[in-house]
Write an enzyme that holds these catalytic residues in place. Structure first.
Site, PDB file in Angstrom:
ATOM      1  N   CYS A  52       0.839  -1.213   0.000  1.00  0.00           N
ATOM      2  CA  CYS A  52       0.000   0.000   0.000  1.00  0.00           C
ATOM      3  C   CYS A  52       0.871   1.259   0.000  1.00  0.00           C
ATOM      4  CB  CYS A  52      -0.904  -0.011   1.231  1.00  0.00           C
ATOM      5  SG  CYS A  52      -2.023   1.407   1.265  1.00  0.00           S
ATOM      6  N   CYS A  56       0.524   4.757   6.914  1.00  0.00           N
ATOM      7  CA  CYS A  56      -0.078   4.580   8.244  1.00  0.00           C
ATOM      8  C   CYS A  56       0.925   3.838   9.149  1.00  0.00           C
ATOM      9  CB  CYS A  56      -1.385   3.803   8.128  1.00  0.00           C
ATOM     10  SG  CYS A  56      -2.465   4.466   6.835  1.00  0.00           S
ATOM     11  N   CYS A  59       0.564   0.062  10.239  1.00  0.00           N
ATOM     12  CA  CYS A  59       0.069  -0.957   9.317  1.00  0.00           C
ATOM     13  C   CYS A  59       1.150  -1.833   8.685  1.00  0.00           C
ATOM     14  CB  CYS A  59      -0.749  -0.286   8.216  1.00  0.00           C
ATOM     15  SG  CYS A  59      -1.564  -1.502   7.164  1.00  0.00           S
ATOM     16  N   CYS A  96     -16.527  -9.017   5.723  1.00  0.00           N
ATOM     17  CA  CYS A  96     -15.841  -7.745   5.464  1.00  0.00           C
ATOM     18  C   CYS A  96     -14.612  -7.980   4.601  1.00  0.00           C
ATOM     19  CB  CYS A  96     -15.374  -7.109   6.763  1.00  0.00           C
ATOM     20  SG  CYS A  96     -16.659  -6.980   7.998  1.00  0.00           S
ATOM     21  N   CYS A 127     -19.535  -5.958   3.715  1.00  0.00           N
ATOM     22  CA  CYS A 127     -18.788  -4.762   4.132  1.00  0.00           C
ATOM     23  C   CYS A 127     -17.483  -4.732   3.346  1.00  0.00           C
ATOM     24  CB  CYS A 127     -18.501  -4.842   5.633  1.00  0.00           C
ATOM     25  SG  CYS A 127     -17.480  -3.476   6.248  1.00  0.00           S
ATOM     26  N   CYS A 187     -19.162   2.211   8.910  1.00  0.00           N
ATOM     27  CA  CYS A 187     -18.384   1.549   9.954  1.00  0.00           C
ATOM     28  C   CYS A 187     -17.141   2.415  10.131  1.00  0.00           C
ATOM     29  CB  CYS A 187     -18.019   0.137   9.509  1.00  0.00           C
ATOM     30  SG  CYS A 187     -16.865  -0.687  10.620  1.00  0.00           S
ATOM     31  N   ARG A 265     -17.571  -2.380  18.164  1.00  0.00           N
ATOM     32  CA  ARG A 265     -16.858  -3.629  17.852  1.00  0.00           C
ATOM     33  C   ARG A 265     -15.487  -3.706  18.518  1.00  0.00           C
ATOM     34  NH1 ARG A 265     -16.738  -5.240  11.889  1.00  0.00           N
ATOM     35  NH2 ARG A 265     -18.909  -4.969  12.408  1.00  0.00           N
TER      36      ARG A 265
HETATM   37  N1  SAM Z   1      -6.614   0.420   3.193  1.00  0.00           N
HETATM   38  C1  SAM Z   1      -7.856   0.677   3.779  1.00  0.00           C
HETATM   39  C2  SAM Z   1      -7.848   1.889   4.654  1.00  0.00           C
HETATM   40  O1  SAM Z   1      -6.918   2.101   5.408  1.00  0.00           O
HETATM   41  O2  SAM Z   1      -8.802   2.654   4.589  1.00  0.00           O
HETATM   42  C3  SAM Z   1      -8.455  -0.476   4.529  1.00  0.00           C
HETATM   43  C4  SAM Z   1      -7.674  -1.441   5.381  1.00  0.00           C
HETATM   44  S1  SAM Z   1      -7.013  -0.877   6.961  1.00  0.00           S
HETATM   45  C5  SAM Z   1      -6.082  -2.252   7.382  1.00  0.00           C
HETATM   46  C6  SAM Z   1      -8.380  -0.773   8.075  1.00  0.00           C
HETATM   47  C7  SAM Z   1      -8.112  -0.344   9.491  1.00  0.00           C
HETATM   48  O3  SAM Z   1      -7.487  -1.385  10.219  1.00  0.00           O
HETATM   49  C8  SAM Z   1      -7.215   0.853   9.734  1.00  0.00           C
HETATM   50  O4  SAM Z   1      -7.883   2.070   9.541  1.00  0.00           O
HETATM   51  C9  SAM Z   1      -6.815   0.656  11.183  1.00  0.00           C
HETATM   52  O5  SAM Z   1      -7.706   1.336  12.046  1.00  0.00           O
HETATM   53  C10 SAM Z   1      -6.910  -0.856  11.382  1.00  0.00           C
HETATM   54  N2  SAM Z   1      -5.560  -1.435  11.596  1.00  0.00           N
HETATM   55  C11 SAM Z   1      -4.635  -1.661  10.642  1.00  0.00           C
HETATM   56  N3  SAM Z   1      -3.505  -2.172  11.176  1.00  0.00           N
HETATM   57  C12 SAM Z   1      -3.705  -2.270  12.512  1.00  0.00           C
HETATM   58  C13 SAM Z   1      -2.896  -2.709  13.614  1.00  0.00           C
HETATM   59  N4  SAM Z   1      -1.658  -3.118  13.454  1.00  0.00           N
HETATM   60  N5  SAM Z   1      -3.437  -2.687  14.848  1.00  0.00           N
HETATM   61  C14 SAM Z   1      -4.714  -2.253  15.023  1.00  0.00           C
HETATM   62  N6  SAM Z   1      -5.515  -1.823  14.020  1.00  0.00           N
HETATM   63  C15 SAM Z   1      -5.026  -1.815  12.783  1.00  0.00           C
HETATM   64 FE1  SF4 Z   2      -2.773   1.178   3.403  1.00  0.00          FE
HETATM   65 FE2  SF4 Z   2      -2.651   0.001   5.762  1.00  0.00          FE
HETATM   66 FE3  SF4 Z   2      -3.028   2.618   5.638  1.00  0.00          FE
HETATM   67 FE4  SF4 Z   2      -4.990   0.934   4.849  1.00  0.00          FE
HETATM   68  S1  SF4 Z   2      -4.178   1.162   6.911  1.00  0.00           S
HETATM   69  S2  SF4 Z   2      -4.269   2.780   3.789  1.00  0.00           S
HETATM   70  S3  SF4 Z   2      -3.765  -0.732   3.999  1.00  0.00           S
HETATM   71  S4  SF4 Z   2      -1.187   1.527   4.943  1.00  0.00           S
END
Ligand code: SAM
Ligand code: SF4
Ligand code: DTB
Length: 329
Positions: A52, A56, A59, A96, A127, A187, A265
């Site tokens: 990606c 973030c 992530c 989802c 979802c 959500c 959730r």
């Molecule tokens: N890429 C898309 C986005 O960010 O909008 C969708 C997938 S992203 C993995 C969805 C959510 O998962 C993130 O907004 C975050 O809140 C949660 N998330 C991701 N990695 C995480 C982690 N290591 N621990 C807890 N929550 C996490």
């Molecule tokens: Fe990409 Fe992870 Fe951020 Fe979603 S949370 S936009 S998958 S880097």
């Protein structure tokens, strides 16, 4: 009346309540709006993993992280439908689908809509979480039968810049508006334990509870520290300690009180939570979880552990999805 005009002072005052008073009030409100002892089950599938472009800091799927996760292409429709059928057979009421994208590309839209229609036809709720959406993309997914769209605010507006720099808070709010305008249920939640302060948790829940309409579903994730991510490595090097269990339960309780109709959730991070902490979260008003032994890329408690916990606590899986607006005021 459902309030959307909460002040930060109101939210702070809830966080400051004696813990037992807070949890008692959250459970009182919970029982007024939701069936007691019922928990909704959802299953996650990563339909497009890794690589990606977003940064973030939590992530595992960010191309900026050094997690060694292999970037994959969008899954075939058939494989997604097979996973959805299995989720349904395991008692999940919602499926989802998550993609590691900044936003969906035009070339993927038809396949995404086919997935949605296929899952919907199985009689379970759909979802998706695919990153940012344009108004047109939101409308096409809604027309294809998408019930919910997950897009998180993640944290307070003030702390946000310390976690993500490639997408703004306002861009997230814009996507939420497009999802709403297309008639889908929202959500939207975030992550606790990213080194934020109590005041950031106040600001985060205040931002959710003052959206034009409360999200139907509010995922509260506890950070899963992944090695090779900015936050996972910070946690390993200690300045950032794991979130205190009681503070996490407080956050769940405040979310329940601020957004009485929403499904709250208990999301990521459950695998490393004790049964007692999870039980307190349910007492504080959490009424939805992810099932299975995997979230998107990290581990989850798993069906065996969850069945044992439900048995111990006398919890039931929610039969049909709770209507978005449960009871009249
Ligand atoms: N890429 C898309 C986005 O960010 O909008 C969708 C997938 S992203 C993995 C969805 C959510 O998962 C993130 O907004 C975050 O809140 C949660 N998330 C991701 N990695 C995480 C982690 N290591 N621990 C807890 N929550 C996490
Ligand atoms: Fe990409 Fe992870 Fe951020 Fe979603 S949370 S936009 S998958 S880097
Ligand atoms: C959300 O708030 N939590 C879920 C769902 N939305 C998509 C995702 C949790 C992901 C946890 C980290 C991983 O497994 O990669």
């Amino acid at each position: 009346m459902t309030r959307s005009d909460w002040k930060r002072d109101d939210v702070r005052a809830l966080f400051d309540m004696p813990f037992l008073d807070l949890v008692f009030e959250a459970q009182r409100i919970h029982r007024h709006r939701h069936r007691a002892n019922e928990v909704q089950l959802s299953t996650l599938l990563s339909i497009k993993t890794g690589g990606c472009p977003e940064d973030c800091g939590y992530c595992s799927q960010s191309a900026h992280a050094k997690t060694g996760l292999k970037a994959e292409k969008l899954m075939d429709v058939d494989a997604v439908l097979e996973a959805a059928a299995e989720a349904k057979a395991n008692g999940s009421g919602r499926f989802c689908m998550g993609a590691a994208w900044r936003e969906p590309k035009e070339r993927d839209m038809d396949a995404l809509c086919t997935m949605v229609a296929g899952v919907k036809a199985m009689g379970i709720e759909t979802c998706m979480t695919l990153g940012m959406l344009t108004p047109d993309q939101a409308e096409r997914l809604a027309a294809g039968g998408l019930d919910y769209y997950n897009h998180n605010l993640d944290t307070s507006p003030e702390h946000y810049g310390a976690v993500i720099t490639t997408r703004t808070y306002q861009e997230r709010l814009d996507t939420l508006e497009h999802v709403r305008a297309a008639g889908m249920a929202v959500c939207c939640g975030g992550i606790i334990g990213m080194g934020e302060s109590r005041e950031d948790r106040v600001g985060f829940l205040h931002a959710l509870a003052t959206l034009p309409a409360h999200p139907e579903s509010v995922p509260i994730n506890a950070l899963v520290p992944v090695k090779g991510t900015v936050l996972g490595d910070m946690l390993a090097d200690t300045p950032l300690a794991k979130i205190d269990d009681i503070e996490f339960v407080r956050t769940v309780a405040v979310a329940r009180i601020l957004m009485p109709h929403s499904m709250v959730r208990l999301s990521a991070g459950r695998e490393s939570m004790s049964e007692a902490t999870q039980a307190l979260c349910f007492l504080a008003g959490a009424n939805s979880i992810f099932t299975g032994d995997k979230l998107l890329t990290t581990g989850n408690a798993g069906a065996g552990a969850d069945a044992a916990l439900f048995d111990k606590l006398g919890l039931r899986a929610m039969e049909a999805a709770e209507p978005a607006r449960v009871a009249a005021e």
